[in-house]
Design a protein around this motif. Structure first.
Motif, PDB file in Angstrom:
ATOM      1  N   LYS A 367       0.840  -1.201   0.000  1.00 53.48           N
ATOM      2  CA  LYS A 367       0.000   0.000   0.000  1.00 53.48           C
ATOM      3  C   LYS A 367       0.879   1.257   0.000  1.00 53.48           C
ATOM      4  N   GLU A 368       1.946   1.228   0.801  1.00 56.77           N
ATOM      5  CA  GLU A 368       2.860   2.366   0.855  1.00 56.77           C
ATOM      6  C   GLU A 368       3.539   2.584  -0.501  1.00 56.77           C
ATOM      7  N   LEU A 369       3.877   1.488  -1.188  1.00 61.64           N
ATOM      8  CA  LEU A 369       4.462   1.602  -2.522  1.00 61.64           C
ATOM      9  C   LEU A 369       3.471   2.270  -3.476  1.00 61.64           C
ATOM     10  N   GLU A 466      15.593   8.315  -7.616  1.00 60.54           N
ATOM     11  CA  GLU A 466      15.900   7.840  -6.270  1.00 60.54           C
ATOM     12  C   GLU A 466      14.989   6.660  -5.921  1.00 60.54           C
ATOM     13  N   PRO A 467      15.519   5.620  -5.280  1.00 67.92           N
ATOM     14  CA  PRO A 467      14.679   4.462  -4.946  1.00 67.92           C
ATOM     15  C   PRO A 467      13.608   4.815  -3.911  1.00 67.92           C
ATOM     16  N   ILE A 468      12.547   4.054  -3.916  1.00 73.13           N
ATOM     17  CA  ILE A 468      11.496   4.192  -2.912  1.00 73.13           C
ATOM     18  C   ILE A 468      11.843   3.297  -1.728  1.00 73.13           C
ATOM     19  N   ILE A 469      11.927   3.886  -0.552  1.00 78.07           N
ATOM     20  CA  ILE A 469      12.233   3.130   0.662  1.00 78.07           C
ATOM     21  C   ILE A 469      10.959   3.095   1.527  1.00 78.07           C
ATOM     22  N   ILE A 470      10.524   1.919   1.864  1.00 75.15           N
ATOM     23  CA  ILE A 470       9.311   1.738   2.652  1.00 75.15           C
ATOM     24  C   ILE A 470       9.696   1.424   4.094  1.00 75.15           C
ATOM     25  N   LYS A 471       9.130   2.199   5.012  1.00 75.79           N
ATOM     26  CA  LYS A 471       9.369   1.953   6.435  1.00 75.79           C
ATOM     27  C   LYS A 471       8.181   1.218   7.052  1.00 75.79           C
ATOM     28  N   ILE A 472       8.486   0.170   7.814  1.00 80.11           N
ATOM     29  CA  ILE A 472       7.474  -0.587   8.542  1.00 80.11           C
ATOM     30  C   ILE A 472       7.818  -0.495  10.030  1.00 80.11           C
ATOM     31  N   ASN A 473       6.888   0.027  10.826  1.00 79.61           N
ATOM     32  CA  ASN A 473       7.125   0.230  12.267  1.00 79.61           C
ATOM     33  C   ASN A 473       8.392   1.036  12.519  1.00 79.61           C
ATOM     34  N   GLY A 474       8.613   2.048  11.673  1.00 81.81           N
ATOM     35  CA  GLY A 474       9.756   2.931  11.849  1.00 81.81           C
ATOM     36  C   GLY A 474      11.063   2.404  11.296  1.00 81.81           C
ATOM     37  N   LYS A 475      11.083   1.182  10.796  1.00 80.62           N
ATOM     38  CA  LYS A 475      12.312   0.588  10.264  1.00 80.62           C
ATOM     39  C   LYS A 475      12.236   0.492   8.740  1.00 80.62           C
ATOM     40  N   GLU A 476      13.340   0.812   8.077  1.00 81.86           N
ATOM     41  CA  GLU A 476      13.406   0.667   6.622  1.00 81.86           C
ATOM     42  C   GLU A 476      13.364  -0.821   6.279  1.00 81.86           C
ATOM     43  N   SER A 477      12.298  -1.234   5.600  1.00 78.82           N
ATOM     44  CA  SER A 477      12.057  -2.665   5.420  1.00 78.82           C
ATOM     45  C   SER A 477      12.015  -3.120   3.967  1.00 78.82           C
ATOM     46  N   ARG A 478      11.638  -2.229   3.057  1.00 78.92           N
ATOM     47  CA  ARG A 478      11.544  -2.631   1.657  1.00 78.92           C
ATOM     48  C   ARG A 478      12.092  -1.517   0.765  1.00 78.92           C
ATOM     49  N   LYS A 479      12.590  -1.932  -0.393  1.00 74.08           N
ATOM     50  CA  LYS A 479      13.190  -0.971  -1.315  1.00 74.08           C
ATOM     51  C   LYS A 479      12.773  -1.305  -2.746  1.00 74.08           C
ATOM     52  N   PHE A 480      12.480  -0.246  -3.511  1.00 70.58           N
ATOM     53  CA  PHE A 480      12.112  -0.418  -4.912  1.00 70.58           C
ATOM     54  C   PHE A 480      12.905   0.566  -5.764  1.00 70.58           C
ATOM     55  N   TRP A 481      13.595   0.050  -6.763  1.00 63.70           N
ATOM     56  CA  TRP A 481      14.274   0.916  -7.722  1.00 63.70           C
ATOM     57  C   TRP A 481      13.235   1.541  -8.644  1.00 63.70           C
ATOM     58  N   VAL A 482      13.499   2.756  -9.074  1.00 58.78           N
ATOM     59  CA  VAL A 482      12.551   3.495  -9.904  1.00 58.78           C
ATOM     60  C   VAL A 482      13.267   4.066 -11.122  1.00 58.78           C
TER      61      VAL A 482
END
Length: 492
Positions: A367-369, A466-482
């Motif tokens: 959803k954040e992505l 710049e890549p999309i960095i997704i934070k889960i519970n305040g921690k950087e958890s997922r990354k997507f190149w764009v």
């Protein structure tokens, strides 16, 4: 209704079953969208007689539930939970034909305690309707054969057909039926019964939509499900990793006690047949006929082929009934203890996401992505979005975004059922695009630093953002190149 009433009367059994199901229901709102949920939801939003990867039953179910209750993650999950609950009730009815009251209670608790029931309750896959239709098929065939209620052959044919409309694995139902009749001295005469053959004809007729879709599409689905696997098996490369991986998966899905009971009674019955040339009773033979081909058959492939963890699930239905004949009270308590520990650990992971999952097979971040991708589309106006990971990112973005998201067929790669959605890629010629690519391992926040040659081939200019960095519970958890891609040039 009578099945539910009898189950309620079994106080201890119903307490455990209701406890596990209530636990699963409470967890549903905490579950994020899985890529499989999104992909089979996509099936339902693009109704078809069948689909490239699988028949369409799970898609139809999700379409039915979301049309009635609205589109949300919870509704998708609740559809799986509801169908799986029906499977549990159907199992109880089936098991009651073979087990005493005490053993029946143990069997239903065994089933409800497993991880595989939790997976079916949480995650949309073709196995969800398959297990229900498989169980209903066995109920009908039991009544047709053992109670001599011939019209149940008709219902059995319908159920077997619907099972095949769920997943191709259901062909093993007919195999199990014929295997039972061939080996059964008492019931072999049914091979000459017109009711049996009417059942088979009806089951084939019910699968007509799947066959017709394949006929219309050069049998693409059958070829996809068979050719790749056949070529891998014929290579005949021994892989201990595949074998022990399959054991690990099955011990996880069934939990160690139940898995070991499976192995024990399988060895016992096979040994009796091979050394003593003695077949079990008719009812036990019936259960084995729908267990051995799937469980043992796929296990025999594991040294040379990677057998997916869900392929053996249909065998669990009669396998757990057989296990109910052997398990004692002490072992059942240990099974329940394992189950409670595993489910508590799973719930902690679902709610708090304690351990990062280095894979796109996760329920967090999608959803954040979608939110970040929509921001990019506002910045780079009149762009379309696509991804290249078979289906996962594209399906999840399609679920959350209003605008259509494409898959890797944009750059000329096979894209599973995305190839059959009727998209006119030529209409996108000249448009700009945003390409999203998941960094599954996520070791740093850096750009990828290189551009896929297929992007260069299909676009005039490609710029990495710049890549999309997704934070889960305040921690950087997922990354997507764009990547921002201009002037799309389709090659078809």
């Amino acid at each position: 209704m009578k099945t539910i009433t009898n189950l309620i009367k079994s106080n201890k059994a119903i307490s455990w079953v209701l406890g596990f199901q209530l636990f699963r229901l409470i967890l549903l709102p905490f579950m994020g969208l899985m890529p499989q949920d999104a992909y089979y939801y996509l099936y339902g939003q693009n109704l078809s007689l069948s689909y490239f990867d699988h028949p369409g039953m799970i898609g139809y179910i999700l379409r039915f539930f979301t049309d009635i209750f609205g589109t949300s993650i919870f509704v998708v999950k609740f559809a799986d939970f509801f169908v799986t609950t029906l499977t549990i009730l159907s199992f109880y009815k089936l098991a009651s034909y073979f087990l005493s009251k005490q053993k029946l209670q143990r069997a239903i608790v065994l089933l409800a305690s497993t991880i595989f029931i939790s997976i079916l309750s949480f995650n949309s896959t073709p196995d969800v309707p398959l297990l229900l239709c498989w169980t209903l098929s066995l109920i009908c065939l039991y009544k047709a054969i053992f109670e001599e209620k011939k019209w149940f052959f008709i219902l059995g044919g319908i159920a077997m057909g619907l099972a095949f409309d769920s997943k191709y694995t259901a062909i093993l139902l007919q195999l199990g039926l014929f295997a039972f009749l061939v080996f059964s001295n008492r019931y072999r005469k049914l091979l000459q019964s017109p009711w049996l053959w009417l059942s088979i004809i009806i089951s084939v007729a019910i699968t007509f939509p799947v066959w017709y879709w394949n006929y219309q599409n050069e049998f693409a689905s059958f070829a996809f499900q068979s050719s790749e696997r056949t070529s891998s098996i014929t290579e005949f490369k021994i892989s201990p990793k595949n074998f022990f991986g399959a054991i690990g998966h099955q011990m996880f899905l069934l939990l160690p006690i139940l898995f070991l009971i499976f192995i024990t009674f399988t060895f016992k019955y096979i040994k009796r047949v091979l050394l003593k040339f003695k077949l079990p009773s008719s009812k036990t033979l019936f259960l084995l006929a729908f267990f051995i081909p799937t469980f043992v058959g796929f296990f025999l492939l594991t040294p040379i082929y990677w057998v997916k963890l869900n392929w053996m699930m249909p065998s669990y239905i009669t396998g757990i009934i057989l296990a109910g004949m052997f398990i004692n009270k002490k072992l059942l308590k240990i099974q329940i203890l394992f189950s409670i520990v595993f489910h508590l650990l799973v719930s902690l992971q679902i709610i708090f996401y304690l351990a990062p999952i280095k894979s796109d097979d996760t329920w967090v971040g999608w959803k954040e992505l979608a939110w970040e991708t929509e921001k990019l589309q506002e910045k780079f106006s009149d762009t379309f979005v696509f991804s290249n990971d078979n289906y996962k990112t594209s399906a999840c973005l399609n679920f959350f975004m209003d605008s259509k998201v494409y898959a890797q067929n944009i750059i000329g790669l096979p894209a599973l059922h995305f190839d059959y959605l009727g998209d006119d890629l030529l209409s996108l010629k000249g448009r700009n695009a945003i390409f999203i690519d998941s960094d599954k391992r996520f070791n740093d926040n850096k750009k990828l630093g290189k551009i896929d040659s297929l992007l260069i081939t299909h676009f005039k200019k490609v710029t990495e953002l710049e890549p999309i960095i997704i934070k889960i519970n305040g921690k950087e958890s997922r990354k997507f190149w764009v990547f921002y891609c201009t002037d799309y040039q389709p090659k078809k």
